[in-house]
Motif scaffolding. Structure first.
Motif, PDB file in Angstrom:
ATOM      1  N   LYS A  18       2.203   7.169  -6.583  1.00  0.00           N
ATOM      2  CA  LYS A  18       1.245   8.202  -7.003  1.00  0.00           C
ATOM      3  C   LYS A  18       1.757   9.604  -6.667  1.00  0.00           C
ATOM      4  CE  LYS A  18      -2.632   5.179  -7.313  1.00  0.00           C
ATOM      5  NZ  LYS A  18      -4.040   5.021  -7.250  1.00  0.00           N
ATOM      6  N   ALA A  42      -2.927   4.624 -12.453  1.00  0.00           N
ATOM      7  CA  ALA A  42      -3.814   3.458 -12.564  1.00  0.00           C
ATOM      8  C   ALA A  42      -3.346   2.299 -11.689  1.00  0.00           C
ATOM      9  CB  ALA A  42      -3.912   3.011 -14.021  1.00  0.00           C
ATOM     10  N   THR A  43      -2.209   2.440 -11.032  1.00  0.00           N
ATOM     11  CA  THR A  43      -1.694   1.398 -10.157  1.00  0.00           C
ATOM     12  C   THR A  43      -2.649   1.203  -8.983  1.00  0.00           C
ATOM     13  OG1 THR A  43       0.564   1.975 -10.735  1.00  0.00           O
ATOM     14  CG2 THR A  43       0.256   0.744  -8.713  1.00  0.00           C
ATOM     15  N   LYS A  44      -2.924  -0.059  -8.682  1.00  0.00           N
ATOM     16  CA  LYS A  44      -3.829  -0.346  -7.564  1.00  0.00           C
ATOM     17  C   LYS A  44      -3.495  -1.695  -6.960  1.00  0.00           C
ATOM     18  CE  LYS A  44      -7.277  -1.836 -10.860  1.00  0.00           C
ATOM     19  NZ  LYS A  44      -8.580  -1.580 -11.429  1.00  0.00           N
ATOM     20  N   MET A  45      -4.088  -1.944  -5.823  1.00  0.00           N
ATOM     21  CA  MET A  45      -3.871  -3.184  -5.111  1.00  0.00           C
ATOM     22  C   MET A  45      -5.186  -3.592  -4.460  1.00  0.00           C
ATOM     23  SD  MET A  45      -1.637  -3.866  -1.718  1.00  0.00           S
ATOM     24  CE  MET A  45      -2.974  -3.516  -0.597  1.00  0.00           C
ATOM     25  N   ARG A  46      -5.502  -4.852  -4.551  1.00  0.00           N
ATOM     26  CA  ARG A  46      -6.670  -5.398  -3.864  1.00  0.00           C
ATOM     27  C   ARG A  46      -6.185  -6.550  -2.996  1.00  0.00           C
ATOM     28  NH1 ARG A  46      -8.593  -1.325  -5.562  1.00  0.00           N
ATOM     29  NH2 ARG A  46     -10.216  -1.102  -7.079  1.00  0.00           N
ATOM     30  N   ILE A 104       2.371   1.921  -3.440  1.00  0.00           N
ATOM     31  CA  ILE A 104       1.419   2.550  -4.364  1.00  0.00           C
ATOM     32  C   ILE A 104       1.266   4.034  -4.039  1.00  0.00           C
ATOM     33  CG2 ILE A 104      -1.016   2.629  -5.004  1.00  0.00           C
ATOM     34  CD1 ILE A 104      -0.993  -0.447  -4.798  1.00  0.00           C
ATOM     35  N   THR A 105       1.172   4.360  -2.762  1.00  0.00           N
ATOM     36  CA  THR A 105       1.046   5.762  -2.360  1.00  0.00           C
ATOM     37  C   THR A 105       2.260   6.568  -2.800  1.00  0.00           C
ATOM     38  OG1 THR A 105      -0.289   5.108  -0.461  1.00  0.00           O
ATOM     39  CG2 THR A 105       0.686   7.305  -0.401  1.00  0.00           C
ATOM     40  N   GLN A 154       0.827  -1.200   0.000  1.00  0.00           N
ATOM     41  CA  GLN A 154       0.000   0.000   0.000  1.00  0.00           C
ATOM     42  C   GLN A 154       0.868   1.260   0.000  1.00  0.00           C
ATOM     43  OE1 GLN A 154      -2.583  -0.594   3.417  1.00  0.00           O
ATOM     44  NE2 GLN A 154      -4.288  -1.135   2.071  1.00  0.00           N
ATOM     45  N   TYR A 163      -1.646  -7.175  -6.996  1.00  0.00           N
ATOM     46  CA  TYR A 163      -1.023  -5.879  -7.253  1.00  0.00           C
ATOM     47  C   TYR A 163      -1.019  -5.620  -8.749  1.00  0.00           C
ATOM     48  CZ  TYR A 163       2.676  -2.344  -7.410  1.00  0.00           C
ATOM     49  OH  TYR A 163       3.403  -1.207  -7.635  1.00  0.00           O
TER      50      TYR A 163
END
Length: 139
Positions: A21, A72-76, A17-18, A14, A88
């Motif tokens: 961005k 558009a990078t994200k993580m679930r 990703i932060t 997380q 990821y």
């Protein structure tokens, strides 16, 4: 109801990703500053516009592509029993990570496969959003 703390390795993704961005936003702001500088220089030096227009145009296209790709990078993530499953979707990297072990990062596929430490199969489908399939169930 108190929320449960995430394991350090999930929080690390997380944070990654932060940070990405924030870097993308900083890069865009720097490019806007460079664009303004090129514009000012081309206004004061008549011959400079021959250089500033192609550099500004091509650079802007490249920066915008990188910016939107990075944003558009994200993580679930999902928790199944005591195990955490992370998918990821990153900057030119997709990966299925189970308990801080990369299970599948085959590129830009529509399905990723892995196993929990107890042997339960995990499939992540990316056709219509990110869908976790654990064992025989769908989450």
């Amino acid at each position: 109801m108190k929320s449960q703390r995430l394991p350090k390795w999930v929080a690390r993704y997380q944070d990654k990703i932060t940070r990405l961005k924030w870097k993308m936003a900083f890069m865009l702001l720097c490019w806007i500053f460079v664009g303004i500088l090129l514009l000012i220089l081309s206004l004061y030096h008549q011959d400079f516009h021959k250089i500033s227009l192609p550099v500004g145009g091509i650079g802007s296209i490249i920066v915008l592509i990188i910016f939107f790709t990075g944003m558009a990078t994200k993580m679930r993530y999902r928790q199944h029993d005591a195990y955490y499953i992370v998918f990821y979707v990153g900057f030119f990297q997709n990966a299925l990570i189970i308990e801080d072990v990369i299970q599948d990062n085959t590129g830009f596929e529509s399905s990723y496969f892995g196993k929990l430490p107890d042997g339960t199969k995990v499939t992540v489908c990316c056709k219509e959003g990110i869908q976790f399939n654990i064992g025989d169930s769908q989450n």
